[in-house]
Design an enzyme around this catalytic site. Structure first.
Site, PDB file in Angstrom:
ATOM      1  N   HIS A 163     -27.263 -12.668  -1.012  1.00  0.00           N
ATOM      2  CA  HIS A 163     -28.364 -12.902  -1.958  1.00  0.00           C
ATOM      3  C   HIS A 163     -29.662 -13.056  -1.147  1.00  0.00           C
ATOM      4  O   HIS A 163     -30.219 -14.147  -1.031  1.00  0.00           O
ATOM      5  CB  HIS A 163     -28.059 -14.176  -2.764  1.00  0.00           C
ATOM      6  CG  HIS A 163     -28.896 -14.322  -4.001  1.00  0.00           C
ATOM      7  ND1 HIS A 163     -29.791 -13.367  -4.427  1.00  0.00           N
ATOM      8  CD2 HIS A 163     -28.953 -15.336  -4.918  1.00  0.00           C
ATOM      9  CE1 HIS A 163     -30.361 -13.785  -5.546  1.00  0.00           C
ATOM     10  NE2 HIS A 163     -29.881 -14.962  -5.864  1.00  0.00           N
ATOM     11  N   ARG A 190     -39.012 -18.173  -5.741  1.00  0.00           N
ATOM     12  CA  ARG A 190     -38.344 -16.875  -5.905  1.00  0.00           C
ATOM     13  C   ARG A 190     -39.384 -15.801  -6.241  1.00  0.00           C
ATOM     14  O   ARG A 190     -39.328 -14.684  -5.740  1.00  0.00           O
ATOM     15  CB  ARG A 190     -37.303 -16.928  -7.033  1.00  0.00           C
ATOM     16  CG  ARG A 190     -36.117 -17.858  -6.826  1.00  0.00           C
ATOM     17  CD  ARG A 190     -35.273 -17.484  -5.638  1.00  0.00           C
ATOM     18  NE  ARG A 190     -34.908 -16.079  -5.650  1.00  0.00           N
ATOM     19  CZ  ARG A 190     -33.985 -15.524  -6.461  1.00  0.00           C
ATOM     20  NH1 ARG A 190     -33.309 -16.261  -7.307  1.00  0.00           N
ATOM     21  NH2 ARG A 190     -33.720 -14.221  -6.401  1.00  0.00           N
ATOM     22  N   GLN A 233     -33.076 -14.686  -2.399  1.00  0.00           N
ATOM     23  CA  GLN A 233     -32.964 -16.143  -2.514  1.00  0.00           C
ATOM     24  C   GLN A 233     -33.267 -16.809  -1.166  1.00  0.00           C
ATOM     25  O   GLN A 233     -33.886 -17.882  -1.108  1.00  0.00           O
ATOM     26  CB  GLN A 233     -31.544 -16.512  -2.969  1.00  0.00           C
ATOM     27  CG  GLN A 233     -31.290 -18.008  -3.099  1.00  0.00           C
ATOM     28  CD  GLN A 233     -31.958 -18.629  -4.310  1.00  0.00           C
ATOM     29  OE1 GLN A 233     -31.850 -18.126  -5.411  1.00  0.00           O
ATOM     30  NE2 GLN A 233     -32.663 -19.737  -4.105  1.00  0.00           N
ATOM     31  N   CYS A 248     -29.552 -22.844  -5.445  1.00  0.00           N
ATOM     32  CA  CYS A 248     -30.160 -21.589  -5.926  1.00  0.00           C
ATOM     33  C   CYS A 248     -30.334 -21.593  -7.439  1.00  0.00           C
ATOM     34  O   CYS A 248     -31.199 -20.881  -7.965  1.00  0.00           O
ATOM     35  CB  CYS A 248     -29.317 -20.401  -5.491  1.00  0.00           C
ATOM     36  SG  CYS A 248     -27.593 -20.531  -5.982  1.00  0.00           S
ATOM     37  N   ASP A 269     -23.982 -24.664  -4.453  1.00  0.00           N
ATOM     38  CA  ASP A 269     -24.038 -23.570  -5.440  1.00  0.00           C
ATOM     39  C   ASP A 269     -22.866 -23.794  -6.396  1.00  0.00           C
ATOM     40  O   ASP A 269     -21.977 -24.617  -6.118  1.00  0.00           O
ATOM     41  CB  ASP A 269     -23.902 -22.228  -4.686  1.00  0.00           C
ATOM     42  CG  ASP A 269     -23.935 -21.004  -5.610  1.00  0.00           C
ATOM     43  OD1 ASP A 269     -24.446 -21.123  -6.737  1.00  0.00           O
ATOM     44  OD2 ASP A 269     -23.444 -19.934  -5.185  1.00  0.00           O
ATOM     45  N   ARG A 282     -28.818  -5.761  -8.921  1.00  0.00           N
ATOM     46  CA  ARG A 282     -27.914  -6.925  -8.886  1.00  0.00           C
ATOM     47  C   ARG A 282     -26.565  -6.476  -9.413  1.00  0.00           C
ATOM     48  O   ARG A 282     -26.481  -5.882 -10.487  1.00  0.00           O
ATOM     49  CB  ARG A 282     -28.435  -8.071  -9.754  1.00  0.00           C
ATOM     50  CG  ARG A 282     -27.347  -9.111 -10.034  1.00  0.00           C
ATOM     51  CD  ARG A 282     -27.825 -10.351 -10.747  1.00  0.00           C
ATOM     52  NE  ARG A 282     -28.594 -11.185  -9.846  1.00  0.00           N
ATOM     53  CZ  ARG A 282     -28.860 -12.471 -10.070  1.00  0.00           C
ATOM     54  NH1 ARG A 282     -28.432 -13.064 -11.170  1.00  0.00           N
ATOM     55  NH2 ARG A 282     -29.570 -13.162  -9.206  1.00  0.00           N
TER      56      ARG A 282
HETATM   57  N1  NVA Z   1     -22.873 -17.720  -6.279  1.00  0.00           N
HETATM   58  C1  NVA Z   1     -23.638 -17.555  -7.501  1.00  0.00           C
HETATM   59  C2  NVA Z   1     -25.092 -17.435  -7.198  1.00  0.00           C
HETATM   60  C3  NVA Z   1     -25.980 -17.366  -8.411  1.00  0.00           C
HETATM   61  C4  NVA Z   1     -27.441 -17.244  -8.068  1.00  0.00           C
HETATM   62  C5  NVA Z   1     -23.121 -16.348  -8.261  1.00  0.00           C
HETATM   63  O1  NVA Z   1     -22.895 -15.306  -7.624  1.00  0.00           O
HETATM   64  O2  NVA Z   1     -22.924 -16.453  -9.465  1.00  0.00           O
HETATM   65  N1   CP Z   2     -30.818 -18.085  -8.190  1.00  0.00           N
HETATM   66  C1   CP Z   2     -30.652 -16.979  -8.954  1.00  0.00           C
HETATM   67  O1   CP Z   2     -30.444 -15.875  -8.471  1.00  0.00           O
HETATM   68  O2   CP Z   2     -30.778 -17.211 -10.288  1.00  0.00           O
HETATM   69  P1   CP Z   2     -30.533 -16.140 -11.436  1.00  0.00           P
HETATM   70  O3   CP Z   2     -29.047 -15.840 -11.469  1.00  0.00           O
HETATM   71  O4   CP Z   2     -31.005 -16.814 -12.682  1.00  0.00           O
HETATM   72  O5   CP Z   2     -31.312 -14.900 -11.124  1.00  0.00           O
END
Ligand code: NVA
Ligand code: CP
Length: 327
Positions: A133, A315, A136, A270, A229, A106
């Site tokens: 993502h 998830r 997800q 998400c 989101d 990540r």
């Molecule tokens: N768009 C958000 C998704 C988190 C799961 C981020 O990148 O922070």
């Molecule tokens: N939805 C998601 O990716 O959550 P986290 O950032 O907690 O992993």
């Protein structure tokens, strides 16, 4: 279906049949877990979990899923390794591939996870980048399938920042799976034009469609799924909150938006979500800008239409499917 050895970097790399296979495998693994039937035939294997951004769901899903499968895990947090600072991605990939059977990553640019995969001889799984993502998406498809029985033909409307990881990924997913994607937001937040074109071409072969609109009434009308989101994603500067609130408040998921959707519509997110003042950032934003709810109202978040916690649980089952299929 044989996905052994494959990376899982973005859904654009997978056929609709392969994606459907992963969702169905996840449903089977979920069923077995609920019945207490162990699936732990990956004993002796280990996976590395690299997180250059924070996480609750993705990290826990990889750890629980790996442990359920019989595997060991090593978590590398955003500050505790040499990655990117003293050691290149290419070198990191070759070091970790010598010790682990799979690597989750990540982080920031999609090109980083692609490079990691290029230099790793073991599968690499994208746990979120700025652009995509994909794990997800499997959880969202499983949740939609569990609720509606299928995803083909489902109308999904995404409200908010549609040009980041979630908007991009949902558009790709809908195109691949024959679903109807609508980005309902200010044109400033429409997905990248080249990706829209690519998705339109895919949708033309699957029976799906892509719509971009700034009209809330038209965009939410008849939707089966309303999705949103956070307005400011991980890695983006705090200074942009003011602009985002100004631009995206008209696209907040509230009761009016849900009421304009199909009578049986569901709400997905998400997570994490800013729907009340029970978070540090939520409180700060409220103090600074005077709003108590952001991308979704507490009323919608807590309503019977909201399946966000089922989605969050999924998830784990879907990430387990990705590891079981590719290892
Ligand atoms: N768009 C958000 C998704 C988190 C799961 C981020 O990148 O922070
Ligand atoms: N939805 C998601 O990716 O959550 P986290 O950032 O907690 O992993």
């Amino acid at each position: 279906m044989d996905l052994k050895g494959r990376d899982f970097l973005k859904l654009l790399d997978f056929t609709p049949e392969e994606i459907a296979y992963l969702v169905d495998l996840a449903a089977d693994l979920k069923d077995k877990k609920k019945k207490g039937i162990p699936v732990d035939n990956f004993r002796g294997k280990n996976v590395a979990l690299i997180f250059e951004k924070t996480s609750t769901r993705t990290r826990c899903s990889f750890e629980v899923a790996a442990h359920d499968l019989g595997m060991g895990t090593t978590y590398l947090d955003p500050s505790g390794s040499q990655i990117g600072k003293k050691e290149s991605i290419a070198d990191t990939a070759r070091v970790l591939a010598g010790m682990f059977e799979g690597i989750e990553y990540r982080g920031y640019g999609q090109e980083i996870v692609e490079e990691l995969a290029k230099y790793s001889k073991v599968p690499v799984w994208n746990g979120l980048t700025n652009e995509f993502h994909p794990t997800q998406m499997l959880a969202d498809l499983l949740t939609i399938k569990e609720h509606f029985g299928d995803y083909k033909g489902i109308k999904l409307t995404y409200m908010g920042d549609a040009r980041y990881n979630m908007g991009n990924s949902l558009m790709v997913t809908c195109a691949k799976m024959g679903m109807h994607f609508t980005a309902c937001t200010s044109p400033k937040y429409f997905p990248d034009e080249a990706l829209v074109k690519e998705c339109e071409a895919i949708a033309a072969t699957t029976g799906g469609s892509i719509t971009l609109t700034d009209d809330v009434k038209a965009g939410t009308s008849g939707a089966n799924v309303i999705y949103t989101d956070v307005w400011v994603s991980m890695g983006e500067p705090d200074e942009i909150w003011e602009e985002r609130i100004h631009d995206l408040l008209p696209y907040q998921v509230n009761k009016a938006a849900m009421d304009n959707a199909d009578a049986n519509a569901i709400f997905l997110h998400c997570l994490p979500a800013f729907h009340d003042l029970d978070t540090k950032i939520g409180k700060e934003i409220s103090k600074k800008f005077g709003i108590n709810e952001m991308e979704v109202t507490d009323e919608v978040f807590e309503s019977a239409q909201s399946l966000v916690f089922e989605e969050a649980e999924n998830r784990m089952h879907t990430i387990k499917a990705v590891m079981a299929a590719t290892l």
